[in-house]
Design a protein around this motif. Sequence first.
Motif, PDB file in Angstrom:
ATOM      1  N   LEU A  16       0.860  -1.188   0.000  1.00 36.50           N
ATOM      2  CA  LEU A  16       0.000   0.000   0.000  1.00 36.50           C
ATOM      3  C   LEU A  16       0.894   1.235   0.000  1.00 36.50           C
ATOM      4  O   LEU A  16       2.002   1.211   0.535  1.00 36.50           O
ATOM      5  CB  LEU A  16      -0.871   0.030   1.258  1.00 36.50           C
ATOM      6  N   ARG A  17       0.370   2.294  -0.577  1.00 41.02           N
ATOM      7  CA  ARG A  17       1.074   3.581  -0.463  1.00 41.02           C
ATOM      8  C   ARG A  17       0.837   4.135   0.939  1.00 41.02           C
ATOM      9  O   ARG A  17      -0.001   3.613   1.676  1.00 41.02           O
ATOM     10  CB  ARG A  17       0.496   4.591  -1.457  1.00 41.02           C
ATOM     11  N   THR A  30      -0.812   6.562   1.621  1.00 44.86           N
ATOM     12  CA  THR A  30      -2.222   6.967   1.669  1.00 44.86           C
ATOM     13  C   THR A  30      -3.157   5.752   1.820  1.00 44.86           C
ATOM     14  O   THR A  30      -4.367   5.909   1.757  1.00 44.86           O
ATOM     15  CB  THR A  30      -2.584   7.694   0.371  1.00 44.86           C
ATOM     16  N   ARG A  31      -2.603   4.535   1.950  1.00 42.56           N
ATOM     17  CA  ARG A  31      -3.359   3.276   2.063  1.00 42.56           C
ATOM     18  C   ARG A  31      -4.056   2.898   0.761  1.00 42.56           C
ATOM     19  O   ARG A  31      -5.023   2.124   0.758  1.00 42.56           O
ATOM     20  CB  ARG A  31      -4.380   3.300   3.229  1.00 42.56           C
ATOM     21  N   ASP A  32      -3.591   3.433  -0.360  1.00 40.60           N
ATOM     22  CA  ASP A  32      -4.091   3.033  -1.677  1.00 40.60           C
ATOM     23  C   ASP A  32      -3.139   1.988  -2.253  1.00 40.60           C
ATOM     24  O   ASP A  32      -1.971   1.925  -1.870  1.00 40.60           O
ATOM     25  CB  ASP A  32      -4.094   4.239  -2.646  1.00 40.60           C
ATOM     26  N   PRO A  33      -3.634   1.164  -3.229  1.00 40.66           N
ATOM     27  CA  PRO A  33      -2.750   0.164  -3.838  1.00 40.66           C
ATOM     28  C   PRO A  33      -1.522   0.788  -4.490  1.00 40.66           C
ATOM     29  O   PRO A  33      -1.635   1.816  -5.158  1.00 40.66           O
ATOM     30  CB  PRO A  33      -3.645  -0.486  -4.903  1.00 40.66           C
ATOM     31  N   ASP A  34      -0.391   0.145  -4.290  1.00 46.06           N
ATOM     32  CA  ASP A  34       0.852   0.564  -4.940  1.00 46.06           C
ATOM     33  C   ASP A  34       1.207  -0.509  -5.975  1.00 46.06           C
ATOM     34  O   ASP A  34       1.772  -1.545  -5.634  1.00 46.06           O
ATOM     35  CB  ASP A  34       1.969   0.697  -3.887  1.00 46.06           C
ATOM     36  N   LEU A  35       0.852  -0.239  -7.224  1.00 44.06           N
ATOM     37  CA  LEU A  35       1.090  -1.228  -8.286  1.00 44.06           C
ATOM     38  C   LEU A  35       2.418  -1.003  -8.998  1.00 44.06           C
ATOM     39  O   LEU A  35       2.654  -1.581 -10.056  1.00 44.06           O
ATOM     40  CB  LEU A  35      -0.051  -1.177  -9.298  1.00 44.06           C
ATOM     41  N   SER A  36       3.272  -0.156  -8.426  1.00 39.36           N
ATOM     42  CA  SER A  36       4.486   0.213  -9.158  1.00 39.36           C
ATOM     43  C   SER A  36       5.359  -1.000  -9.482  1.00 39.36           C
ATOM     44  O   SER A  36       5.973  -1.064 -10.542  1.00 39.36           O
ATOM     45  CB  SER A  36       5.292   1.250  -8.377  1.00 39.36           C
ATOM     46  N   PHE A  37       5.376  -2.022  -8.586  1.00 43.45           N
ATOM     47  CA  PHE A  37       6.213  -3.200  -8.853  1.00 43.45           C
ATOM     48  C   PHE A  37       5.626  -4.038  -9.996  1.00 43.45           C
ATOM     49  O   PHE A  37       6.349  -4.591 -10.821  1.00 43.45           O
ATOM     50  CB  PHE A  37       6.345  -4.071  -7.596  1.00 43.45           C
ATOM     51  N   VAL A  38       4.289  -4.116 -10.038  1.00 39.62           N
ATOM     52  CA  VAL A  38       3.621  -4.877 -11.105  1.00 39.62           C
ATOM     53  C   VAL A  38       3.827  -4.168 -12.446  1.00 39.62           C
ATOM     54  O   VAL A  38       4.154  -4.804 -13.457  1.00 39.62           O
ATOM     55  CB  VAL A  38       2.104  -5.033 -10.797  1.00 39.62           C
ATOM     56  N   VAL A  39       3.696  -2.836 -12.433  1.00 37.43           N
ATOM     57  CA  VAL A  39       3.898  -2.061 -13.662  1.00 37.43           C
ATOM     58  C   VAL A  39       5.341  -2.243 -14.148  1.00 37.43           C
ATOM     59  O   VAL A  39       5.594  -2.497 -15.328  1.00 37.43           O
ATOM     60  CB  VAL A  39       3.579  -0.561 -13.414  1.00 37.43           C
TER      61      VAL A  39
END
Length: 437
Positions: free
Chosen positions: A105-106, A108-117
């Motif tokens: 999570l970031r 801000t508690r939002d999904p952090d998809l940076s690794f998937v991207v």
Amino acid sequence: MLERETPRQELSRKIQEKTARTAVVGLGYVGLPLLIEFARAGFQATGIEKDPEKVDRIRRADSYIPDVDAPLLAELVASKRVQATLDESALADCDAVSICVPTPLRKTRDPDLSFVVAAAEAMAPHMRPGMLVILESTTYPGTTEEVILPALEGTGLRAGKDFFLCFSPERVDPGNASFTTRNIPKVIGGVTPACTEVGSLFYQQVMERVVPVSSTRVAEMVKLLENTFRMINIGLANEMALMCNQMNINVWEVIDAAATKPFGFMPFYPGPGLGGHCIPVDPLYLSWKTKQAGHQARFIDLAAEINGAMPRYVVQKVQQALNDRSMAVKGSRIHIVGVAYKRDVSDVRESPALDVIGLLEGMGAVVSYSDPLVPRLQFESRVLEAVPIEDAAAADCVVLITDHSSVDYKALVDRAPLILDTRNRLRDYSAPHILRL
Ligand SMILES: NC(=O)c1ccc[n+]([C@@H]2O[C@H](COP(=O)([O-])OP(=O)(O)OC[C@H]3O[C@@H](n4cnc5c(N)ncnc54)[C@H](O)[C@@H]3O)[C@@H](O)[C@H]2O)c1
């Protein structure tokens, strides 16, 4: 004249002949055991990992995941069936690639998809006809189609015809000796029926049971249902603990007796709070996604609130116990037993022990810890060193957060002056100096 094989026929043949070259991107708690299973099933298995220390340790056959057997790793590395590299261009030689990168999570508690991207972007330049790509990272429904598919189809290749794309949730439970990567049924869904079929064929060579579903979205949602189910039921158990405490009822006794019902009840237990990379995080991926569609995931929000308040409740219990002995938290020596997020693992991610330590220190306590599996603990900007558990005898209060099997609890009960047991590990002992959640 012989007709040329289609990409699907060629890949299916290589999978069945075990000549398909397999790869795993991200060699952590999920990826390394999966890599080992590919190799054990007879495939050539290449691990692509961005952490040089992990690559180096695999090359030296030095397992850093407790579930991965060191002699087996040594055998597979010596025979070159398992290899590890930092070099993403190794993907170009692979036929079947499973992506096991983190989905945190970031702030801000939002999904952090940076690794998937990043993993999808790393794959794209190496795509060629006849490749299978399977995302394993836990994520919200739609990720495979919305994030991975466009990156891979940007090459001009088409999913279901030229290459095959699936989502298969990783259900491994670190530290669980009975259920492992190989014998946990493997759910898999593709972006097209052909993708599901090719992905299932691959995993049938590796896993004991494969459960195909109709789409990547279904497969993504399966994992979120499982972990949301756990999170909410733990939240219910925690609320039960709070209610029982008010009514002076032993919640553990209640749950154990309820669990004798042979149908319609499954026991979940209270504790100091949720930990690990999955249960506190994954349901928030779901609530974030449904919020985009205008739906508020109320059960998830409520369970997150109840579970998130448990470390504070533990600290209140400590405060009350010290108060009953005419002591304040400020200046007291408090010893934490177990800082990993659960029994018999060394993983401290999201561990409630971190919150409990922070709250106690914030109130002026002098905190120490022992944990046979965590010799050092990164805590905020400091590194804490574990002390021997014998030091618990000198503490004013001991808080048992994680009940590792290798701890001598009898000695702890004999020596410590006051113990708050948040796991009911000391259920066989009854003494005035032992308090339960
Ligand atoms: N740990 C569990 O018990 C568990 C269980 C089920 C599912 N999952 C899910 O599986 C996924 C992976 O979790 P994990 O616990 O194995 O994480 P982890 O942090 O232990 O391992 C992930 C690894 O990926 C590497 N990595 C990141 N980006 C990379 C890239 N672009 N190329 C190569 N390597 C890269 C990291 O260095 C790390 O070693 C997450 O989505 C998690 O939610 C975890």
